[in-house]
Design a protein around this motif. Sequence first.
Motif, PDB file in Angstrom:
ATOM      1  N   ILE A   1       0.662  -1.197   0.353  1.00  0.00           N
ATOM      2  CA  ILE A   1      -0.092   0.265  -0.105  1.00  0.00           C
ATOM      3  C   ILE A   1       0.538   1.227   0.515  1.00  0.00           C
ATOM      4  N   THR A   2       1.625   1.188   0.595  1.00  0.00           N
ATOM      5  CA  THR A   2       3.115   2.634   1.479  1.00  0.00           C
ATOM      6  C   THR A   2       3.159   2.470  -0.775  1.00  0.00           C
ATOM      7  N   SER A   3       4.236   1.481  -0.911  1.00  0.00           N
ATOM      8  CA  SER A   3       4.223   1.679  -2.831  1.00  0.00           C
ATOM      9  C   SER A   3       3.078   1.882  -3.866  1.00  0.00           C
ATOM     10  N   LEU A   4       1.918   1.299  -3.295  1.00  0.00           N
ATOM     11  CA  LEU A   4       1.365   1.796  -4.306  1.00  0.00           C
ATOM     12  C   LEU A   4       0.793   3.480  -4.357  1.00  0.00           C
TER      13      LEU A   4
ATOM     14  N   LEU B   1      -4.490  -2.645   4.905  1.00  0.00           N
ATOM     15  CA  LEU B   1      -5.149  -1.524   4.768  1.00  0.00           C
ATOM     16  C   LEU B   1      -5.764  -0.322   6.053  1.00  0.00           C
ATOM     17  N   MET B   2      -5.399  -0.560   7.363  1.00  0.00           N
ATOM     18  CA  MET B   2      -5.117   0.149   8.332  1.00  0.00           C
ATOM     19  C   MET B   2      -4.843   1.503   7.442  1.00  0.00           C
ATOM     20  N   LEU B   3      -3.147   0.973   7.213  1.00  0.00           N
ATOM     21  CA  LEU B   3      -2.458   2.228   6.178  1.00  0.00           C
ATOM     22  C   LEU B   3      -3.922   3.042   4.977  1.00  0.00           C
ATOM     23  N   LEU B   4      -4.516   2.092   4.243  1.00  0.00           N
ATOM     24  CA  LEU B   4      -4.678   3.287   3.030  1.00  0.00           C
ATOM     25  C   LEU B   4      -6.751   3.936   3.985  1.00  0.00           C
ATOM     26  N   VAL B   5      -6.932   3.366   5.172  1.00  0.00           N
ATOM     27  CA  VAL B   5      -7.793   4.210   5.702  1.00  0.00           C
ATOM     28  C   VAL B   5      -7.542   5.105   6.551  1.00  0.00           C
ATOM     29  N   LEU B   6      -6.200   5.072   7.214  1.00  0.00           N
ATOM     30  CA  LEU B   6      -5.965   6.616   7.806  1.00  0.00           C
ATOM     31  C   LEU B   6      -5.376   7.857   6.846  1.00  0.00           C
TER      32      LEU B   6
ATOM     33  N   GLY C   1      -3.632  12.284  13.356  1.00  0.00           N
ATOM     34  CA  GLY C   1      -3.766  11.489  14.206  1.00  0.00           C
ATOM     35  C   GLY C   1      -3.555  10.995  15.414  1.00  0.00           C
ATOM     36  N   CYS C   2      -2.971  12.327  15.946  1.00  0.00           N
ATOM     37  CA  CYS C   2      -2.768  12.249  17.551  1.00  0.00           C
ATOM     38  C   CYS C   2      -4.082  11.539  17.831  1.00  0.00           C
ATOM     39  N   ALA C   3      -5.082  12.113  17.303  1.00  0.00           N
ATOM     40  CA  ALA C   3      -6.720  11.391  17.896  1.00  0.00           C
ATOM     41  C   ALA C   3      -6.613   9.547  17.615  1.00  0.00           C
ATOM     42  N   THR C   4      -5.625   8.841  16.126  1.00  0.00           N
ATOM     43  CA  THR C   4      -6.176   7.889  15.596  1.00  0.00           C
ATOM     44  C   THR C   4      -5.592   7.260  16.453  1.00  0.00           C
ATOM     45  N   GLY C   5      -3.617   7.538  16.989  1.00  0.00           N
ATOM     46  CA  GLY C   5      -3.385   7.072  17.386  1.00  0.00           C
ATOM     47  C   GLY C   5      -3.323   6.629  19.135  1.00  0.00           C
ATOM     48  N   LEU C   6      -3.977   7.788  19.668  1.00  0.00           N
ATOM     49  CA  LEU C   6      -4.830   7.254  21.307  1.00  0.00           C
ATOM     50  C   LEU C   6      -5.895   6.775  20.809  1.00  0.00           C
ATOM     51  N   LEU C   7      -6.525   6.178  20.158  1.00  0.00           N
ATOM     52  CA  LEU C   7      -7.237   5.343  19.937  1.00  0.00           C
ATOM     53  C   LEU C   7      -6.989   4.077  19.963  1.00  0.00           C
ATOM     54  N   GLY C   8      -5.978   4.157  18.597  1.00  0.00           N
ATOM     55  CA  GLY C   8      -5.580   3.069  18.509  1.00  0.00           C
ATOM     56  C   GLY C   8      -4.231   2.340  19.090  1.00  0.00           C
ATOM     57  N   GLY C   9      -3.734   3.537  20.667  1.00  0.00           N
ATOM     58  CA  GLY C   9      -3.159   2.948  21.412  1.00  0.00           C
ATOM     59  C   GLY C   9      -3.918   2.048  22.327  1.00  0.00           C
ATOM     60  N   ALA C  10      -4.712   3.371  22.680  1.00  0.00           N
ATOM     61  CA  ALA C  10      -5.258   2.402  23.709  1.00  0.00           C
ATOM     62  C   ALA C  10      -5.645   0.995  23.626  1.00  0.00           C
ATOM     63  N   LEU C  11      -6.386   0.883  22.392  1.00  0.00           N
ATOM     64  CA  LEU C  11      -7.065  -0.564  22.111  1.00  0.00           C
ATOM     65  C   LEU C  11      -5.515  -1.620  22.399  1.00  0.00           C
ATOM     66  N   ALA C  12      -4.381  -0.922  21.469  1.00  0.00           N
ATOM     67  CA  ALA C  12      -3.604  -2.304  21.901  1.00  0.00           C
ATOM     68  C   ALA C  12      -3.666  -3.249  22.835  1.00  0.00           C
TER      69      ALA C  12
END
Length: 288
Positions: A89-92, A179-184, A273-284
């Motif tokens: 996805i990064t390459s695409l 998929l997560m990279l593409l959504v972000l 980005g800080c908001a998604t990092g907060l959500l993703g980090g908290a879930l992880a």
Amino acid sequence: MSAVEVLRLPLTVDLSGFIALLQRLDVPYRVSEESGEQVLWVPGDQLAEQVRGLYARFPDGDPHFQLQVEAPKAPERVGFLAQLMHSRITSLVLLVTLVVAALTNLGDNFSVIRWLSFQDFQIEGDYVYFSPLAEGLEAGQWWRLVSPMLIHFGILHLAMNGMWFWELGRRIESRQGGLMLLVLTLGFSLVSDFAQYFSSGATLFGGLSGVLYGLLGHCWVFQRLAPCPAYRLPPGVMAMMLVWLLICLSGLITALGFGAIANGAHVGGLVAGCATGLLGGALARLRR
């Protein structure tokens, strides 16, 4: 010396303590994510056996234990083509960006740019007339909400943004999947474009920088909550990017004649980005 698989564990297993132990012992390693599992690699079979034994005894790490090993050789470097395939996805995204850069002649071909800009526009003499955003959306041109990220003005603009997307995109793709990279990427583009539109009104803007600030904020906050090797950025990177953001906000770059800066897009992307990092980090962290 080729890399050898040592451990293959579910993503829910917290390897941070054991990774910290390997770092204290100066043991070279690499952690990748494959098929929903985290895989630990080290160079050489002999070191792999020792690290397996070490994990069996100290899965959470031990600050007092010292491992006696021969100085290992550096792991074999992964070829560029293999990196492209591993980060599809990064390459695409970068491939599409390069194609658009060629079609738009790095910002000089306005007949193509007008189809990718946030708002359609017409050039009459020295004036640019923008069509209302609602008019384009009513015509079904929904791609305009995210397509400005593909427009770049000049080779330096393209090179800097491409380099940073390659660095940050691969990290997120290896840790959370393509998929997560593409959504972000699309989400940060949407937020940063609207932020720029509301801050500057009808203007021509473009570039991946708003997305990059989003990816940077995501990695930074995620790493603070749920430490992982993939999101561990080199020291000073976040400080450097924040200083650059403040310099751009001051108007100094524009005053020096380097062109207008899409500050609204940068700030909007960083906040998102800080908001998604907060959500993703908290879930992880909860999963661990």
